[in-house]
Design an enzyme around this catalytic site. Structure first.
Site, PDB file in Angstrom:
ATOM      1  N   GLU A 429     -55.893 -78.347   7.181  1.00 51.11           N
ATOM      2  CA  GLU A 429     -57.276 -78.864   7.358  1.00 51.11           C
ATOM      3  C   GLU A 429     -58.059 -78.755   6.050  1.00 51.11           C
ATOM      4  OE1 GLU A 429     -57.399 -80.374   9.851  1.00 51.11           O
ATOM      5  OE2 GLU A 429     -56.128 -79.338  11.297  1.00 51.11           O
TER       6      GLU A 429
HETATM    7  C1  LIG Z   1     -47.865 -75.810   9.429  1.00 54.47           C
HETATM    8  C2  LIG Z   1     -48.592 -76.992   8.896  1.00 54.47           C
HETATM    9  C3  LIG Z   1     -49.262 -77.828   9.766  1.00 54.47           C
HETATM   10  C4  LIG Z   1     -49.918 -78.958   9.265  1.00 54.47           C
HETATM   11  N1  LIG Z   1     -50.504 -79.840  10.149  1.00 54.47           N
HETATM   12  C5  LIG Z   1     -50.940 -81.045   9.682  1.00 54.47           C
HETATM   13  C6  LIG Z   1     -51.334 -82.076  10.588  1.00 54.47           C
HETATM   14  O1  LIG Z   1     -51.358 -81.892  11.803  1.00 54.47           O
HETATM   15  N2  LIG Z   1     -51.688 -83.278  10.070  1.00 54.47           N
HETATM   16  C7  LIG Z   1     -51.677 -83.529   8.731  1.00 54.47           C
HETATM   17  O2  LIG Z   1     -51.989 -84.646   8.337  1.00 54.47           O
HETATM   18  N3  LIG Z   1     -51.311 -82.578   7.843  1.00 54.47           N
HETATM   19  C8  LIG Z   1     -50.940 -81.347   8.295  1.00 54.47           C
HETATM   20  N4  LIG Z   1     -50.537 -80.371   7.412  1.00 54.47           N
HETATM   21  C9  LIG Z   1     -50.614 -80.637   5.983  1.00 54.47           C
HETATM   22  C10 LIG Z   1     -51.726 -79.834   5.304  1.00 54.47           C
HETATM   23  O3  LIG Z   1     -52.974 -80.296   5.693  1.00 54.47           O
HETATM   24  C11 LIG Z   1     -51.477 -79.921   3.781  1.00 54.47           C
HETATM   25  O4  LIG Z   1     -50.345 -79.109   3.512  1.00 54.47           O
HETATM   26  C12 LIG Z   1     -52.684 -79.462   2.989  1.00 54.47           C
HETATM   27  O5  LIG Z   1     -53.747 -80.361   3.139  1.00 54.47           O
HETATM   28  C13 LIG Z   1     -52.361 -79.318   1.499  1.00 54.47           C
HETATM   29  O6  LIG Z   1     -51.676 -80.437   1.002  1.00 54.47           O
HETATM   30  P1  LIG Z   1     -50.311 -80.229   0.178  1.00 54.47           P
HETATM   31  O7  LIG Z   1     -49.433 -79.346   1.010  1.00 54.47           O
HETATM   32  O8  LIG Z   1     -49.777 -81.539  -0.204  1.00 54.47           O
HETATM   33  O9  LIG Z   1     -50.735 -79.413  -1.073  1.00 54.47           O
HETATM   34  P2  LIG Z   1     -51.288 -80.041  -2.434  1.00 54.47           P
HETATM   35  O10 LIG Z   1     -52.313 -81.076  -2.141  1.00 54.47           O
HETATM   36  O11 LIG Z   1     -50.139 -80.427  -3.291  1.00 54.47           O
HETATM   37  O12 LIG Z   1     -52.023 -78.785  -3.067  1.00 54.47           O
HETATM   38  C14 LIG Z   1     -51.337 -77.762  -3.803  1.00 54.47           C
HETATM   39  C15 LIG Z   1     -52.375 -76.841  -4.442  1.00 54.47           C
HETATM   40  O13 LIG Z   1     -53.220 -77.610  -5.326  1.00 54.47           O
HETATM   41  C16 LIG Z   1     -54.577 -77.450  -4.961  1.00 54.47           C
HETATM   42  N5  LIG Z   1     -55.310 -78.707  -5.169  1.00 54.47           N
HETATM   43  C17 LIG Z   1     -54.897 -79.964  -4.900  1.00 54.47           C
HETATM   44  N6  LIG Z   1     -55.880 -80.838  -5.165  1.00 54.47           N
HETATM   45  C18 LIG Z   1     -56.947 -80.125  -5.585  1.00 54.47           C
HETATM   46  C19 LIG Z   1     -58.274 -80.448  -5.988  1.00 54.47           C
HETATM   47  N7  LIG Z   1     -58.728 -81.706  -5.981  1.00 54.47           N
HETATM   48  N8  LIG Z   1     -59.097 -79.429  -6.363  1.00 54.47           N
HETATM   49  C20 LIG Z   1     -58.678 -78.152  -6.357  1.00 54.47           C
HETATM   50  N9  LIG Z   1     -57.440 -77.792  -5.981  1.00 54.47           N
HETATM   51  C21 LIG Z   1     -56.588 -78.767  -5.594  1.00 54.47           C
HETATM   52  C22 LIG Z   1     -54.579 -77.038  -3.517  1.00 54.47           C
HETATM   53  O14 LIG Z   1     -55.761 -76.305  -3.162  1.00 54.47           O
HETATM   54  C23 LIG Z   1     -53.314 -76.179  -3.424  1.00 54.47           C
HETATM   55  O15 LIG Z   1     -53.612 -74.876  -3.835  1.00 54.47           O
HETATM   56  C24 LIG Z   1     -49.922 -79.210   7.881  1.00 54.47           C
HETATM   57  C25 LIG Z   1     -49.262 -78.343   7.008  1.00 54.47           C
HETATM   58  C26 LIG Z   1     -48.580 -77.268   7.497  1.00 54.47           C
HETATM   59  C27 LIG Z   1     -47.817 -76.398   6.535  1.00 54.47           C
END
Ligand SMILES: Cc1cc2nc3c(=O)[nH]c(=O)nc-3n(C[C@H](O)[C@H](O)[C@H](O)COP(=O)(O)OP(=O)(O)OC[C@H]3O[C@@H](n4cnc5c(N)ncnc54)[C@H](O)[C@@H]3O)c2cc1C
Length: 572
Positions: A429
């Protein structure tokens, strides 16, 4: 040893918060008298029984067995389908849905308590409720009459569940990178193609149908987030009479193996020209999805409070039973709970949980307002509630392990599960960084700190009300809160001075944590004010004063350090 599945719903705290904390019956205020705090307490007591008796006993099996993909079908551990059926029959989904969507429209102040209890009892199960509730809000705000009739009504009745589909392998935080495509068809439907990752409760066997809410890009749409549209894509195609029929072209490629919330099926979904229907305006998808995301972000605050409370309960129970060593200035046979440092850990946990709980109720109440300062403050608190409570809850569950010593690290006590389960809450989220970017960028810089100033003025009024109180705890809390407020104002000025630069975004997380910590201190100060209003001291009054004293000495004091970090801007 305490049974790890035991859960004690925090009904006394809710009664205090609803009736006294804000100087009035806030349930009655929120509903113009239609529902009093006493009525709300009855609802919460019934929910607490359900949570403790039906959901909590399934949590350990959910963790140990987890959701499994077999022969293309997702199975949940025994008991989950039955619990979901009972949850629906008891009317809990309908109770929380807005009246405009056909639900009972319970106010935010009650929904906060329900959300906490579902999550405390069984966070993995609660995610199914949380996403369905969020989708109900989004469809209620954006969907056509036809979609409301066919899909929204089934979600509100709980017969079908909802999911949120944003994430893709190359599009996590950056939604503008979404590549899933929706192509128009002659009959008005859309063909959706692409892969969505990490979809919570993306597939399961507990309900008749699943409604996926999917962000996708239409042909010739503008680049980035502005080109996204929103679609409902059912797992089973639905006839005009609303009956599910053939399987739609959405398949479950995998169920992820993860650190915690094993009972929640986190799915990789493949859309292979699946039939979908547009929700809201073409290219207006993000606004629709934001309704769901906001609801889910607030829900994360309740998840954090629930899991933290469950861990704190387990720690407190263990500490009163475990004997270890002679306790300083206590009779022989005193349990570890009496060691000064274990007492510190227990007070740290319980005072944080109270602050999170009270802030959750306060924010939920603000969010029931549609305009004015209350509504602006509600929006202001969404990222704070999500970011601050989830980060603090990680610490609380870690402290709960510490209180258990080595047994905390052994799965059999059940406390390690809370630590594993909560870790994701600061990631999904929107990570804490994304919450803090929202807070600083949209809610502080964009209005020159006006909403922050309105919050500070409210806190100031509490500081003034307690200043010089005869009760020594009240007077030192006023003094500590007043000083923390000065630091918060200084940090806000520094941030406004940075403007929308790297300096501001390098310290946005410390600023978010500062405001959450400050607001938690304010909640404790309000509790002290309520206690001082009691003619005769009540049994729990001494505990409330001690919790407030502890929180303001140990947690609120962190505000000063965070303000220093904020003022430093980006280092290097
Ligand atoms: C168990 C689980 C359930 C989930 N459920 C859902 C779901 O129901 N629906 C859905 O759509 N998604 C879901 N997700 C996905 C989740 O919302 C994402 O994993 C999350 O939004 C982070 O995206 P990412 O994993 O690609 O990390 P990334 O976006 O690659 O981020 C990696 C790091 O970089 C940082 N970062 C990236 N961009 C910025 C920025 N602009 N400014 C500062 N820092 C930044 C982040 O804070 C983080 O520390 C789920 C994930 C998990 C693990």
């Amino acid at each position: 040893m305490a049974d790890s599945s035991t859960y004690r719903p925090p009904l006394a705290d809710y009664a205090f918060i609803l009736q006294e904390l804000f100087g009035t019956d806030i349930a009655a205020r929120a509903t113009d008298g239609a529902l009093t705090a006493a009525d709300a307490e009855e609802v919460l007591a019934a929910a607490g029984d359900f949570a403790a008796q039906v959901l909590a006993p399934l949590s350990t099996a959910g963790d140990r067995i987890g959701a499994r993909l077999e022969d293309g079908r997702v199975h949940l551990p025994e008991g989950y389908a039955e619990a979901y059926r009972m949850f629906v029959e008891a009317g809990w989904i309908t109770a929380e849905a807005p009246e405009s969507a056909g639900g009972d429209g319970l106010p935010g102040v009650v929904r906060a308590g329900l959300g906490e209890m579902w999550n405390a009892a069984n966070a993995a199960f609660a995610l199914c409720w949380l996403l369905t509730a969020g989708q109900i809000h989004a469809l209620d705000a954006k969907a056509s009459e036809e979609i409301r009739r066919i899909y929204l009504s089934k979600l509100v009745s709980g017969e079908w569940t909802g999911t949120m589909n944003l994430t893709e392998p190359d599009a996590g935080t950056d939604l503008g990178a979404i590549r899933t495509v929706a192509t128009p068809r002659a009959d008005g439907s859309w063909g959706v193609r692409g892969q969505k990752n990490f979809i919570t409760w993306g597939d399961h066997d507990v309900a008749e149908n699943i409604v996926h809410l999917v962000l996708a890009r239409t042909p010739d749409a503008p680049e980035g987030a502005k080109g996204l549209s929103l679609f409902v894509v059912p797992k089973f195609l639905v006839g005009a009479d609303g009956t599910p029929g053939e399987r739609n072209a959405v398949s479950t490629v995998a169920v992820e193996h993860k650190l915690g919330i094993h009972g929640s099926p986190t799915c990789v979904l493949s859309y292979e020209d699946a039939t979908g229907y547009l929700v809201g305006e073409l290219h207006g998808g993000l606004a629709g999805m934001f309704v769901m995301m906001n609801s889910a972000r607030v829900g994360m605050g309740f998840q954090a409070t629930g899991i933290a409370d469950r861990a704190a309960q387990a720690a407190s129970e263990y500490a009163t039973q475990r004997l270890q060593g002679r306790v300083l200035d206590r009779p022989a046979g005193a349990p570890i709970a009496e060691h000064p440092d274990v007492r510190r850990l227990l007070l740290s946990m319980s005072s944080l949980v109270f602050a999170m709980r009270a802030l959750g109720v306060y924010a939920a109440d603000l969010l029931d307002h549609e305009e004015g300062v209350e509504a602006a403050l509600g929006e202001f608190f969404v990222p704070i509630l999500k970011g601050w409570t989830t980060e603090e809850a990680i610490g609380v569950t870690s402290d709960a392990i510490q209180v258990h010593g080595g047994m905390g690290y052994i799965e059999e006590t059940g406390v390690a599960q809370h630590y594993r389960d909560i870790r994701i809450a600061a990631i999904y989220e929107g990570t804490t960084a994304i919450q803090s970017n929202d807070l600083v960028g949209r809610k502080v810089l964009r209005n020159d700190g006006e909403t922050a100033a309105a919050l500070f003025a409210r806190i100031d009024a509490t500081v003034a009300a307690l200043r010089g109180a005869a009760d020594p705890v009240a007077s030192r809390i006023s003094e500590r809160l007043g000083r923390a407020l000065e630091s918060a104002r200084r940090a806000t000025s520094a941030l406004l001075g940075f403007g929308a630069t790297r300096d501001a975004f390098a310290v946005s997380v410390p600023y978010l944590m500062l405001l959450g910590t400050l607001a938690g201190g304010w909640m404790h100060a309000l509790a002290v004010q309520a206690v001082l209003g009691h003619g005769e001291r009540e049994e729990t009054d001494a505990e409330r004063l001690t919790a407030a004293d502890f929180y303001t000495a140990h947690h609120l004091a962190r505000v000063h350090a965070l303000a220093e970090a904020v003022a430093a801007g980006e280092i290097g």
